[in-house]
Design a protein around this motif. Structure first.
Motif, short mmCIF file in Angstrom:
data_model
loop_
_atom_site.label_atom_id
_atom_site.label_comp_id
_atom_site.label_asym_id
_atom_site.label_seq_id
_atom_site.Cartn_x
_atom_site.Cartn_y
_atom_site.Cartn_z
N HIS A 5 0.85 -1.19 0.00
CA HIS A 5 0.00 0.00 0.00
C HIS A 5 0.89 1.24 0.00
CE1 HIS A 5 -3.56 -2.45 0.87
NE2 HIS A 5 -2.75 -3.14 1.66
N VAL A 6 0.67 2.11 -0.98
CA VAL A 6 1.45 3.33 -1.11
C VAL A 6 0.49 4.50 -0.91
CG1 VAL A 6 2.99 4.67 -2.58
CG2 VAL A 6 2.96 2.17 -2.77
N GLN A 7 0.88 5.45 -0.06
CA GLN A 7 0.00 6.58 0.18
C GLN A 7 0.78 7.89 0.15
OE1 GLN A 7 -1.64 5.63 4.01
NE2 GLN A 7 0.02 6.60 5.11
N GLY A 8 0.05 8.98 0.02
CA GLY A 8 0.67 10.30 -0.01
C GLY A 8 1.17 10.63 -1.40
N CYS A 9 2.20 11.41 -1.45
CA CYS A 9 2.79 11.86 -2.72
C CYS A 9 3.95 10.93 -3.09
CB CYS A 9 3.29 13.29 -2.57
SG CYS A 9 4.07 13.94 -4.04
N LEU A 10 3.92 10.43 -4.31
CA LEU A 10 5.03 9.62 -4.81
C LEU A 10 5.81 10.50 -5.78
CD1 LEU A 10 6.33 6.83 -4.65
CD2 LEU A 10 4.89 6.11 -6.55
N ASP A 11 6.99 10.92 -5.34
CA ASP A 11 7.82 11.79 -6.15
C ASP A 11 9.29 11.37 -6.00
OD1 ASP A 11 8.65 12.77 -3.66
OD2 ASP A 11 7.51 14.63 -3.81
N HIS A 12 10.20 12.23 -6.46
CA HIS A 12 11.62 11.85 -6.42
C HIS A 12 12.16 11.68 -5.01
CE1 HIS A 12 12.09 16.16 -5.75
NE2 HIS A 12 13.32 15.90 -5.34
N THR A 13 11.49 12.25 -4.01
CA THR A 13 11.98 12.09 -2.64
C THR A 13 11.42 10.84 -1.96
OG1 THR A 13 10.24 13.50 -1.72
CG2 THR A 13 12.30 14.58 -2.34
N THR A 14 10.22 10.40 -2.35
CA THR A 14 9.59 9.24 -1.72
C THR A 14 9.72 7.96 -2.54
OG1 THR A 14 7.45 9.85 -2.67
CG2 THR A 14 7.93 10.66 -0.45
N ALA A 15 9.88 8.11 -3.84
CA ALA A 15 9.95 6.93 -4.72
C ALA A 15 11.11 5.99 -4.38
CB ALA A 15 10.02 7.35 -6.18
N PRO A 16 12.29 6.49 -4.01
CA PRO A 16 13.37 5.55 -3.69
C PRO A 16 13.04 4.61 -2.53
CG PRO A 16 14.29 7.71 -4.14
CD PRO A 16 12.80 7.88 -4.07
N ALA A 17 12.35 5.10 -1.51
CA ALA A 17 11.99 4.23 -0.38
C ALA A 17 10.97 3.18 -0.80
CB ALA A 17 11.44 5.07 0.77
N VAL A 18 9.99 3.59 -1.60
CA VAL A 18 9.00 2.63 -2.11
C VAL A 18 9.70 1.61 -3.00
CG1 VAL A 18 6.96 2.37 -3.58
CG2 VAL A 18 7.07 4.23 -1.91
N GLN A 19 10.56 2.09 -3.88
CA GLN A 19 11.29 1.21 -4.79
C GLN A 19 12.12 0.19 -4.01
OE1 GLN A 19 14.40 3.12 -7.03
NE2 GLN A 19 14.08 1.75 -8.76
N LYS A 20 12.85 0.66 -3.00
CA LYS A 20 13.69 -0.24 -2.19
C LYS A 20 12.83 -1.31 -1.53
CE LYS A 20 17.12 -0.13 1.54
NZ LYS A 20 16.56 -0.93 2.60
N PHE A 21 11.71 -0.89 -0.95
CA PHE A 21 10.85 -1.85 -0.26
C PHE A 21 10.30 -2.89 -1.23
CE2 PHE A 21 6.77 -3.35 1.36
CZ PHE A 21 7.16 -3.81 2.60
N VAL A 22 9.81 -2.44 -2.40
CA VAL A 22 9.24 -3.38 -3.36
C VAL A 22 10.32 -4.28 -3.94
CG1 VAL A 22 7.93 -3.61 -5.52
CG2 VAL A 22 7.28 -1.86 -3.84
N LEU A 23 11.52 -3.77 -4.15
CA LEU A 23 12.62 -4.63 -4.62
C LEU A 23 12.91 -5.73 -3.60
CD1 LEU A 23 15.06 -2.02 -6.21
CD2 LEU A 23 13.75 -3.81 -7.41
N GLU A 24 12.82 -5.40 -2.32
CA GLU A 24 13.02 -6.42 -1.28
C GLU A 24 11.90 -7.46 -1.34
OE1 GLU A 24 13.30 -4.17 2.34
OE2 GLU A 24 15.30 -3.42 1.84
#
Length: 104
Positions: A5-24
């Motif tokens: 579940h992804v919430q809030g704004c997905l931009d260049h500052t938040t995308a890396p954390a989402v990307q890292k989590f999903v890659l895991e």
């Protein structure tokens, strides 16, 4: 099957954390992953490369990656970047599960 579940704004500052989590998550070799984007308030164009990398990693590993959103802006941002065909987009998780052939 993992649902992220992804919430809030997905931009260049938040995308890396989402990307890292999903890659895991992808590294655990599930047969599919659902990215639930229904709680996004914004998808910035500069976040699209992170989503594209996830699609490529999932595709290379033969793992289904399904996006769930009801916001037409998400599809518009992906289409404007020319990458919308990399993603299977559904209006809800049940729809994604039906497409996967999995029971709800």
């Amino acid at each position: 099957m993992p649902v992220v579940h992804v919430q809030g704004c997905l931009d260049h500052t938040t995308a890396p954390a989402v990307q890292k989590f999903v890659l895991e998550v992808l590294a655990t070799s599930p047969w599919a992953v659902v990215l639930d984007l229904r709680a996004l308030t914004d998808l910035a164009p500069d976040a699209v490369p992170a989503l594209v990398e996830l699609a490529c990693v999932a595709g290379d590993a033969d793992i289904g990656l399904y996006l769930v959103t009801t916001d037409p802006v998400v599809e518009h941002v992906l289409a404007a970047a020319g990458v919308h065909r990399l993603f299977e987009i559904h209006p809800d998780i049940d729809s994604a599960l039906r497409t996967m052939g999995r029971p709800q």
